[in-house]
Design a protein around this motif. Structure first.
Motif, PDB file in Angstrom:
ATOM      1  N   ARG A  38      -3.566   2.837  -0.392  1.00 21.86           N
ATOM      2  CA  ARG A  38      -3.143   1.471  -0.709  1.00 21.86           C
ATOM      3  C   ARG A  38      -3.864   0.499   0.196  1.00 21.86           C
ATOM      4  NH1 ARG A  38       3.190   1.671   1.373  1.00 21.86           N
ATOM      5  NH2 ARG A  38       2.740   1.652   3.633  1.00 21.86           N
ATOM      6  N   GLN A  39      -4.000  -0.711  -0.315  1.00 25.20           N
ATOM      7  CA  GLN A  39      -4.626  -1.768   0.461  1.00 25.20           C
ATOM      8  C   GLN A  39      -3.857  -3.061   0.242  1.00 25.20           C
ATOM      9  OE1 GLN A  39      -8.838  -2.359  -0.199  1.00 25.20           O
ATOM     10  NE2 GLN A  39      -9.053  -3.343   1.792  1.00 25.20           N
ATOM     11  N   ALA A  40      -3.315  -3.577   1.317  1.00 24.14           N
ATOM     12  CA  ALA A  40      -2.598  -4.851   1.290  1.00 24.14           C
ATOM     13  C   ALA A  40      -3.577  -5.965   1.619  1.00 24.14           C
ATOM     14  CB  ALA A  40      -1.456  -4.820   2.292  1.00 24.14           C
ATOM     15  N   LYS A  43      -5.767  -6.330   4.944  1.00 24.55           N
ATOM     16  CA  LYS A  43      -5.659  -5.087   5.700  1.00 24.55           C
ATOM     17  C   LYS A  43      -6.636  -4.041   5.166  1.00 24.55           C
ATOM     18  CE  LYS A  43      -0.827  -5.616   7.131  1.00 24.55           C
ATOM     19  NZ  LYS A  43       0.490  -4.948   7.217  1.00 24.55           N
ATOM     20  N   ARG A  45      -7.767  -0.322   3.792  1.00 26.63           N
ATOM     21  CA  ARG A  45      -7.170   0.691   2.929  1.00 26.63           C
ATOM     22  C   ARG A  45      -6.571   1.791   3.790  1.00 26.63           C
ATOM     23  NH1 ARG A  45     -11.468   3.293  -0.810  1.00 26.63           N
ATOM     24  NH2 ARG A  45     -12.007   4.294   1.175  1.00 26.63           N
ATOM     25  N   THR A  91       4.116  -3.474  -0.361  1.00 34.49           N
ATOM     26  CA  THR A  91       3.329  -4.286  -1.284  1.00 34.49           C
ATOM     27  C   THR A  91       1.842  -4.099  -1.023  1.00 34.49           C
ATOM     28  OG1 THR A  91       5.058  -5.959  -1.536  1.00 34.49           O
ATOM     29  CG2 THR A  91       2.787  -6.639  -1.992  1.00 34.49           C
ATOM     30  N   ALA A  92       1.115  -3.723  -2.072  1.00 27.85           N
ATOM     31  CA  ALA A  92      -0.317  -3.449  -1.947  1.00 27.85           C
ATOM     32  C   ALA A  92      -0.864  -3.071  -3.316  1.00 27.85           C
ATOM     33  CB  ALA A  92      -0.566  -2.307  -0.968  1.00 27.85           C
ATOM     34  N   TYR A  94      -2.413  -0.052  -5.105  1.00 21.88           N
ATOM     35  CA  TYR A  94      -2.391   1.392  -4.905  1.00 21.88           C
ATOM     36  C   TYR A  94      -3.507   2.032  -5.719  1.00 21.88           C
ATOM     37  CZ  TYR A  94       1.986   1.252  -2.363  1.00 21.88           C
ATOM     38  OH  TYR A  94       2.954   1.017  -1.413  1.00 21.88           O
ATOM     39  N   GLN A 121      -1.239  -2.795  -8.974  1.00 20.97           N
ATOM     40  CA  GLN A 121      -0.533  -3.637  -8.011  1.00 20.97           C
ATOM     41  C   GLN A 121       0.939  -3.259  -7.930  1.00 20.97           C
ATOM     42  OE1 GLN A 121      -1.708  -6.368  -5.994  1.00 20.97           O
ATOM     43  NE2 GLN A 121       0.349  -6.160  -5.120  1.00 20.97           N
ATOM     44  N   THR A 123       4.304  -4.775  -6.024  1.00 20.19           N
ATOM     45  CA  THR A 123       4.845  -5.890  -5.269  1.00 20.19           C
ATOM     46  C   THR A 123       6.338  -5.673  -5.076  1.00 20.19           C
ATOM     47  OG1 THR A 123       3.196  -7.390  -6.226  1.00 20.19           O
ATOM     48  CG2 THR A 123       5.114  -8.381  -5.155  1.00 20.19           C
TER      49      THR A 123
END
Length: 126
Positions: A38-40, A43, A45, A91-92, A94, A121, A123
């Motif tokens: 995941r990557q928010a 930020k 991954r 939240t990110a 995926y 996504q 959320t």
């Protein structure tokens, strides 16, 4: 080649659940290792969960252990990520990734995977 597609993302309230699906097509008989990342926003991954190519091992990041469960349906070449007790920090976007690896070891680095989906996504509202 293997084509990977993620589905199942959406908006959920904190404490709720979602199930992500990762479907693979192509040379799926050889690509049995899978990982969820995941990557928010803003930020890097990060690894979330993975299953080894042999299917004997699964592993989770500390932040999701006990809340998320990764499973595989070998007949359909599909992996699932059941996410319970979701938090706003989950939240990110995926991503699902797969690999030709047949190892018993779960791969936790993105560079170890050969094929990636476009992401879905998730959320979580507070």
């Amino acid at each position: 080649q293997v084509h990977v597609t993620e589905t199942g993302g959406g908006l959920v309230q904190a404490g709720g659940s979602l199930r992500l699906t990762c479907a693979a097509s192509g040379r799926t008989s050889e690509s049995k290792a899978a990982g969820w990342f995941r990557q928010a926003p803003g930020k890097n991954r990060e690894f979330v969960a993975g299953i080894s190519g042999s299917g004997v091992s699964t592993d989770y990041s500390g932040s999701v252990k006990g809340r998320f469960t990764l499973s595989r349906d070998s007949d359909d070449d599909t992996w699932y990520l059941q996410m319970n007790s979701l938090k706003p920090e989950d939240t990110a976007v995926y991503y699902c990734a797969s690999s030709f690896s047949q190892s018993d070891v779960v791969m936790e680095f993105g560079a170890e995977y050969d094929f990636w989906g476009q992401g879905t996504q998730v959320t979580v509202s507070s």
